[in-house]
Design a protein around this motif. Sequence first.
Motif, PDB file in Angstrom:
ATOM      1  N   ARG A  49       0.834  -1.211   0.000  1.00  7.32           N
ATOM      2  CA  ARG A  49       0.000   0.000   0.000  1.00  7.32           C
ATOM      3  C   ARG A  49       0.870   1.264   0.000  1.00  7.32           C
ATOM      4  NH1 ARG A  49      -5.182  -0.281   0.693  1.00  7.32           N
ATOM      5  NH2 ARG A  49      -5.281   1.734   1.745  1.00  7.32           N
ATOM      6  N   SER A  75      -0.203   5.118   0.267  1.00  2.00           N
ATOM      7  CA  SER A  75      -1.545   5.227   0.858  1.00  2.00           C
ATOM      8  C   SER A  75      -1.569   6.215   2.018  1.00  2.00           C
ATOM      9  CB  SER A  75      -2.037   3.853   1.329  1.00  2.00           C
ATOM     10  OG  SER A  75      -1.194   3.336   2.340  1.00  2.00           O
ATOM     11  N   ASP A  76      -0.394   6.585   2.505  1.00  2.00           N
ATOM     12  CA  ASP A  76      -0.304   7.588   3.570  1.00  2.00           C
ATOM     13  C   ASP A  76      -0.208   9.006   3.005  1.00  2.00           C
ATOM     14  OD1 ASP A  76       2.154   7.120   2.485  1.00  2.00           O
ATOM     15  OD2 ASP A  76       3.253   7.074   4.378  1.00  2.00           O
ATOM     16  N   GLN A  77      -0.299   9.122   1.686  1.00  2.00           N
ATOM     17  CA  GLN A  77      -0.308  10.425   1.027  1.00  2.00           C
ATOM     18  C   GLN A  77      -1.759  10.814   0.713  1.00  2.00           C
ATOM     19  OE1 GLN A  77       2.692  12.024   0.797  1.00  2.00           O
ATOM     20  NE2 GLN A  77       3.453  10.202   1.866  1.00  2.00           N
ATOM     21  N   GLU A 104      -5.305  10.996  -0.937  1.00  2.00           N
ATOM     22  CA  GLU A 104      -6.083   9.895  -1.496  1.00  2.00           C
ATOM     23  C   GLU A 104      -5.989   9.835  -3.015  1.00  2.00           C
ATOM     24  OE1 GLU A 104     -10.091   9.579  -0.238  1.00  2.00           O
ATOM     25  OE2 GLU A 104      -9.614   9.815   1.888  1.00  2.00           O
ATOM     26  N   TYR A 144      -2.735   8.184  -4.140  1.00  3.88           N
ATOM     27  CA  TYR A 144      -2.770   6.725  -3.991  1.00  3.88           C
ATOM     28  C   TYR A 144      -3.688   6.084  -5.027  1.00  3.88           C
ATOM     29  CZ  TYR A 144      -3.317   2.080  -2.084  1.00  3.88           C
ATOM     30  OH  TYR A 144      -3.347   0.715  -1.944  1.00  3.88           O
ATOM     31  N   GLN A 145      -4.781   6.780  -5.362  1.00  2.00           N
ATOM     32  CA  GLN A 145      -5.700   6.257  -6.371  1.00  2.00           C
ATOM     33  C   GLN A 145      -4.984   6.097  -7.713  1.00  2.00           C
ATOM     34  OE1 GLN A 145      -8.746   5.147  -6.243  1.00  2.00           O
ATOM     35  NE2 GLN A 145      -9.158   4.954  -8.427  1.00  2.00           N
ATOM     36  N   GLY A 205      -1.981   3.348  -6.702  1.00  3.74           N
ATOM     37  CA  GLY A 205      -2.448   2.086  -6.130  1.00  3.74           C
ATOM     38  C   GLY A 205      -3.510   1.394  -6.948  1.00  3.74           C
ATOM     39  N   ASN A 206      -4.409   2.154  -7.552  1.00  4.15           N
ATOM     40  CA  ASN A 206      -5.463   1.565  -8.388  1.00  4.15           C
ATOM     41  C   ASN A 206      -5.182   1.750  -9.871  1.00  4.15           C
ATOM     42  OD1 ASN A 206      -7.425   0.112  -6.995  1.00  4.15           O
ATOM     43  ND2 ASN A 206      -8.413   1.963  -6.231  1.00  4.15           N
ATOM     44  N   ASN A 242     -13.299   3.116  -0.013  1.00  2.60           N
ATOM     45  CA  ASN A 242     -11.952   2.645  -0.341  1.00  2.60           C
ATOM     46  C   ASN A 242     -12.053   1.469  -1.316  1.00  2.60           C
ATOM     47  OD1 ASN A 242      -9.203   2.315  -0.355  1.00  2.60           O
ATOM     48  ND2 ASN A 242      -9.140   1.198   1.593  1.00  2.60           N
ATOM     49  N   ILE A 267     -11.149  -1.076  -4.261  1.00  2.40           N
ATOM     50  CA  ILE A 267      -9.988  -1.709  -4.887  1.00  2.40           C
ATOM     51  C   ILE A 267     -10.408  -2.222  -6.263  1.00  2.40           C
ATOM     52  CG2 ILE A 267      -8.325  -3.596  -4.752  1.00  2.40           C
ATOM     53  CD1 ILE A 267      -8.550  -3.426  -1.711  1.00  2.40           C
ATOM     54  N   ILE A 302       4.685   2.698   6.172  1.00  7.61           N
ATOM     55  CA  ILE A 302       4.360   2.152   4.854  1.00  7.61           C
ATOM     56  C   ILE A 302       5.534   2.290   3.892  1.00  7.61           C
ATOM     57  CG2 ILE A 302       2.926   2.515   2.809  1.00  7.61           C
ATOM     58  CD1 ILE A 302       0.631   3.191   4.753  1.00  7.61           C
TER      59      ILE A 302
END
Length: 321
Positions: free
Chosen positions: A27, A30-32, A34, A37-38, A41-42, A232, A234, A292
């Motif tokens: 992840r 993910s601490d940044q 949203e 991260y989207q 991460g996605n 959230n 995924i 993370i």
Amino acid sequence: MQKNSRNILLDILKIIVAIFVIALHCRFLSDQKEIVYQIFGNGIFKAAIPLFFCVNGFFLYNVFQRNQIKVWAKRVFILYFVWMLIYSYFWVYLNNFNPIKTIPILLFGFNHLWYLIALLFAGLILHQLRNISNKVLLISAIVFYFIGITFQYLGKLHVFLQQPMLDKLLNYPPLHRNFLLYALPFVSIGYIIKRTNFHTKLSKRRVFILLISSLLLLVLDSLISFYCLTGNVILNMNLSFLLLGPVLLISAFKFKITSNLNSELLSKYSIAIYLVHPLIIFLIFNVVALSITMLTFVTIILSLAASYLLIKLNTKLKYIL
């Protein structure tokens, strides 16, 4: 060392996207914010799987030409079986030997191992379809992928919220993240690229434009999902992957990094990193609490070290990698 210099960009790219998978499972970012991260991460981190499937489809062409499908299928199955045994503690013991939970895992694969079983069945199906026209195969690939992505979004948007069983089914990842609706489309596209030698027919300029365009489409795809889906969420499938996966493959042949490094060794590193990293993450979680960012970097370092050991061990036990 190899005697002749050769293009190793594809092997380097495979290692990079294997590290992307680590970042995804840790992840990372993910601490940044949203939205950041989207996008990663996605989106960007998940481009690894479409590329891997395209690469496998590309090289399956030679497997079919040499009539070695049984050898290939045996190797993939044994690899899947061995690593399912290695991870059996997680899907057997932690499920209290519950067959209701373990049988679906056996069929669809534990965690990241879904990739191997999906690849196996996709390759076997493609072998049966290998002689149909490129046009029909490409259209079929696109249709199957659209069906999968439709299932995914029907679930994520909870269109059938009033029908709990159907809503739960649509949000069950193996319904869309499987050999037919995910693996087969990209394996087929990789196969078509090789069969038509399409990777040799585009200029570097066009490939560069396609690469930038596909990355921008991926970012746009991620932003649309960010603003249209609540919670959230995924995602496993992005529409832009249909372009990005093949373009990454073509780019690896069009742009060159020549070296006399052992290409096969680099390829084994990418496989080893992908297979072993969840075990590394689990061990870290049970030893020390890390941020993370630190977790991601420590996992990368330890996964590289573990991969080195696996490659050495594979010289004695041929079916680990």
